[in-house]
Design a protein around this motif. Structure first.
Motif, PDB file in Angstrom:
ATOM      1  N   ALA A 155     132.857  28.582  72.855  1.00  0.00           N
ATOM      2  CA  ALA A 155     134.297  29.143  73.108  1.00  0.00           C
ATOM      3  C   ALA A 155     134.250  29.666  74.747  1.00  0.00           C
ATOM      4  CB  ALA A 155     134.450  30.372  72.148  1.00  0.00           C
ATOM      5  N   TYR A 178     134.881  26.746  77.007  1.00  0.00           N
ATOM      6  CA  TYR A 178     136.127  26.404  76.782  1.00  0.00           C
ATOM      7  C   TYR A 178     137.110  27.522  77.405  1.00  0.00           C
ATOM      8  CZ  TYR A 178     140.419  25.093  74.726  1.00  0.00           C
ATOM      9  OH  TYR A 178     141.628  24.607  74.446  1.00  0.00           O
ATOM     10  N   HIS A 183     133.329  22.126  76.036  1.00  0.00           N
ATOM     11  CA  HIS A 183     132.538  22.582  74.875  1.00  0.00           C
ATOM     12  C   HIS A 183     130.912  22.521  75.311  1.00  0.00           C
ATOM     13  CE1 HIS A 183     136.323  22.025  73.184  1.00  0.00           C
ATOM     14  NE2 HIS A 183     136.016  22.878  72.555  1.00  0.00           N
TER      15      HIS A 183
END
Length: 88
Positions: free
Chosen positions: A43, A46, A59
């Motif tokens: 996350a 990202y 990722h």
């Protein structure tokens, strides 16, 4: 003492789902920690990349931790299997 899980099955589980190999050999805390950091770093990378990057690039943090967890689970399963076969 219970029979250890086949290290090749642990390897397969670790490849399919992060932390699953560790959970299969009874190391739940380590497995959940790996799964948590895969999600967290996935996350984070990202959020800090742009849409121009590929899926792997977006990722990369999570995939890196996942890649580290696979041989770790397999190695631990092999060690447990070897210890179970050892008779003092």
């Amino acid at each position: 003492m219970t029979k250890p899980v086949n290290p090749h099955l642990v390897l397969l589980l670790a490849i399919i789902l992060p932390g699953a190999g560790h959970v299969a050999i009874g190391d739940q805390r380590r497995g959940l920690a790996f799964a948590f950091f895969v999600l967290l770093l996935g996350a984070l990378t990202y959020a800090t990349t742009t849409p121009d990057h590929s899926f792997i690039g977006r990722h990369a943090g999570g995939l890196f931790v996942w890649a580290l967890s696979i041989p770790d689970a397999y190695r631990r399963a092999r060690i447990r299997a070897a210890q179970a076969n050892f008779i003092p």
